[in-house]
Design a protein around this motif. Structure first.
Motif, PDB file in Angstrom:
ATOM      1  N   MET A 109      48.831  43.669  79.495  1.00 29.41           N
ATOM      2  CA  MET A 109      48.113  44.657  80.296  1.00 29.41           C
ATOM      3  C   MET A 109      47.855  44.110  81.687  1.00 29.41           C
ATOM      4  N   GLU A 154      47.199  46.253  84.186  1.00 33.04           N
ATOM      5  CA  GLU A 154      46.938  47.623  84.616  1.00 33.04           C
ATOM      6  C   GLU A 154      45.895  47.719  85.713  1.00 33.04           C
ATOM      7  N   ASN A 211      40.833  49.000  87.193  1.00 34.02           N
ATOM      8  CA  ASN A 211      40.381  50.265  86.623  1.00 34.02           C
ATOM      9  C   ASN A 211      41.300  50.752  85.508  1.00 34.02           C
ATOM     10  N   GLY A 212      42.035  49.842  84.905  1.00 39.30           N
ATOM     11  CA  GLY A 212      42.936  50.237  83.830  1.00 39.30           C
ATOM     12  C   GLY A 212      42.166  50.890  82.694  1.00 39.30           C
ATOM     13  N   ARG A 219      38.673  46.014  75.858  1.00 37.96           N
ATOM     14  CA  ARG A 219      37.844  45.467  76.931  1.00 37.96           C
ATOM     15  C   ARG A 219      36.896  46.554  77.416  1.00 37.96           C
ATOM     16  N   ILE A 248      45.744  40.167  78.545  1.00 39.43           N
ATOM     17  CA  ILE A 248      45.294  40.819  79.780  1.00 39.43           C
ATOM     18  C   ILE A 248      45.503  39.851  80.946  1.00 39.43           C
ATOM     19  N   ASP A 272      43.665  41.686  87.777  1.00 35.03           N
ATOM     20  CA  ASP A 272      42.386  42.364  87.999  1.00 35.03           C
ATOM     21  C   ASP A 272      41.788  42.919  86.709  1.00 35.03           C
ATOM     22  N   ALA A 273      42.643  43.308  85.781  1.00 36.30           N
ATOM     23  CA  ALA A 273      42.154  43.846  84.509  1.00 36.30           C
ATOM     24  C   ALA A 273      41.292  42.805  83.794  1.00 36.30           C
TER      25      ALA A 273
END
Lengths: 434, 98
Positions: free
Chosen positions: A160, A162, A165-166, A175, A301, A304-305
């Motif tokens: 991830m 993403e 703001n995923g 999360r 992850i 930024d995620a």
């Protein structure tokens, strides 16, 4: 939609996703990368400064063809009140080295370039496709669902990348949704000017660049900072504050930006520019304590995620690239020994991160978000004004003797905060800096 | 004081590129009689000014100019005041510079 099964699916084509997909594809793994934008970068926003070292570890010869704007030879830190700034500037010709250390970039162009490298390395990229769900089997992630027809795409492990703001990780309960006090909302504009105008205004030549990071009353008592970065033919200017502080004050972010642009120290730098884009983005600012669980059964992850931003040093994309690369190396290790992508095996990702600068730096400043928040009224209100008045008193020559001036300056600080208050702030700052 | 905005954010949004997914808003405000504190707040702090109070005193969202930052999601999704997804692949804001 491809029907075959992949070794790895990477969600997102920002710096973290690209670094991860590139590293894996280079090592021969079968990688599918899914990006919701029209092209890689079309959904991404950053200041933006790119640190060479962390990209060099992934693509050593990136300077040959990466779209770089200016290499930075000067850093300015401004503490501002409404009509002045007190600043520290560091400029060195040493930064005019053969392989410069920091560059300004334009993310849409940079991400497009990086993504091309990923594809050349052998990864398959699908654009204009939003991943809507993770697919589970017996508690293990086995693939993803997208908004395209064709159902589930399977993989041994899903990365991830993403972004802050995923929704994927949150939707699957892996999360938490970012909290208002762990993310900053930043707004930014791109101001275009001829390169020779930028060079004369900032006293630079060729591809040299300057960055300004600013704090003070410009954020109207909210925890946040402003910035101004020189690109080749444009200036990126923006300002951001914690979402919880925006919620507290109800201030409009674009009005904050307008006021910052009108500040007498800033206005002449962007005068006459043509604005070509207005963007907004969240920045993970929660630091070490906000980092979520980073791995599990069949998933990791990155970027930024995972809240990988060092807010003090304004570092983010380098942490993103590094976490993406390290995750790829962990995945490669597991794959090489034909092992399962269980949580237990993927925990080596966490161990490798702990040994890297990423976790060490985040750990160093883990107390800082609390300090900044607790002292925000002073840090972004009374202190900048006191500092400005003190400097003005000191520099204005008006027949008053210097000893009296010194006394006045000290008295102004003590009056505003008290000796104990000042000592307490200094102690808390020192403690959170350790 | 903030009641009279000095900037028209619409003028800023005109500079941007969007591909609007007509008829499929990616943010939907839950029906309500009286808006929550969070929804009213969004009419002020949404950086694209997507939220507005309508004639009946309810908060409406028109996400055509949305910058997909997620501020409204972070503040109001948890309480059920709105549902938030990303636009379908390819749609929404398309940053030229980012």
């Amino acid at each position: 939609m491809p029907a075959e099964k992949f070794d790895v699916i990477v969600v997102g084509a920002g710096p973290a996703g690209n670094s991860c997909a590139y590293t894996l594809a280079k090592r021969g793994l079968k990688v599918l990368q899914i990006e919701r934008g029209e092209y890689p970068g079309s959904k991404n926003v950053q200041g933006a400064i790119m640190y060479a070292n962390m990209l060099e570890k992934i693509i050593p010869d990136f300077r040959d063809d990466a779209p770089l704007e200016r290499h930075l030879i000067e850093q300015r830190l401004w503490y501002m009140d409404d009509s002045s700034y007190t600043g520290v500037h560091y400029r060195s010709d040493d930064f005019n080295e053969e392989a410069p250390n920091r560059y300004t970039i334009i993310r849409a162009q940079f991400d497009k370039w990086f993504s091309k490298k990923v594809q050349q390395a052998g990864a398959l990229l699908i654009l204009e496709t939003t991943v809507t769900d993770l697919c589970f089997s017996g508690g293990k992630v086995i693939g993803v669902k997208t908004d395209r027809a064709g159902g589930t795409i399977l993989a041994d492990v899903v990365v991830m990348a993403e972004g802050v703001n995923g929704v994927l990780g949150t939707k699957a309960g892996l999360r938490p949704r970012p909290k208002p006090d762990t993310v900053a909302l930043a707004v930014k504009e791109m101001h275009f000017l001829p390169s020779d105008v930028i060079e004369s205004r900032f006293n630079i030549s060729g591809d040299e660049g300057v960055v300004i990071e600013a704090a003070g009353t410009i954020t109207k008592g909210m925890t946040g900072t402003g910035f101004l970065y020189t690109n080749k033919e444009s200036i990126s200017i923006g300002i951001g504050c914690l979402v919880s502080d925006f919620a507290h004050t109800g201030k409009a972010p674009y009005e904050l930006l307008e006021d910052f642009k009108k500040h007498p120290a800033v206005a002449p730098l962007i005068a006459g520019a043509e604005v070509k884009e207005y963007a907004a983005h969240l920045i993970p600012e929660g630091g070490y304590n906000a980092v979520p669980q980073l791995f599990g059964e069949g998933w990791v992850i990155v970027g930024d995620a995972g809240q990988f931003v060092n807010a003090v040093h304004r570092e983010g994309s380098n942490l993103a690239m590094t976490t993406g690369r390290i995750a790829a190396e962990a995945i490669f290790q597991i794959k090489s020994r034909k092992d399962k992508f269980s949580a237990e095996n993927l925990s080596i990702y966490q161990k490798m991160l702990e040994q890297s600068f990423v976790m060490k730096d985040l750990k160093k400043y883990k107390r800082l978000p609390d300090f900044m928040h607790g002292a925000r009224d002073r840090l972004f209100g009374s202190y900048p004004e006191l500092v400005s008045k003190a400097a003005q008193n000191w520099f204005r020559v008006d027949g008053k003797d210097k000893k009296s001036k010194e006394k006045e300056i000290v008295r102004s600080f003590v009056k505003a905060r008290g000796v104990r208050g000042l000592a307490s702030d200094a102690w808390k700052l020192a403690r959170s800096w350790r | 004081m903030a009641e009279t905005p000095t900037v028209r954010v619409e003028e800023k949004l005109y500079q941007n590129r969007y591909l609007v997914d007509a008829g499929r808003p990616h943010i939907v405000v839950a029906p309500h009689e009286k808006p929550s504190k969070e929804l009213l707040l969004l009419t002020k702090i949404c950086p694209a000014h997507c939220y507005e109070v309508n004639g009946k005193g309810q908060v409406e969202v028109s996400p055509d100019g949305c910058l997909e930052c997620g501020t409204c999601r972070v503040l109001a999704e948890g309480s059920g005041a709105l549902t938030w997804t990303y636009p379908r692949g390819g749609y929404g804001v398309l940053f030229k510079f980012g």
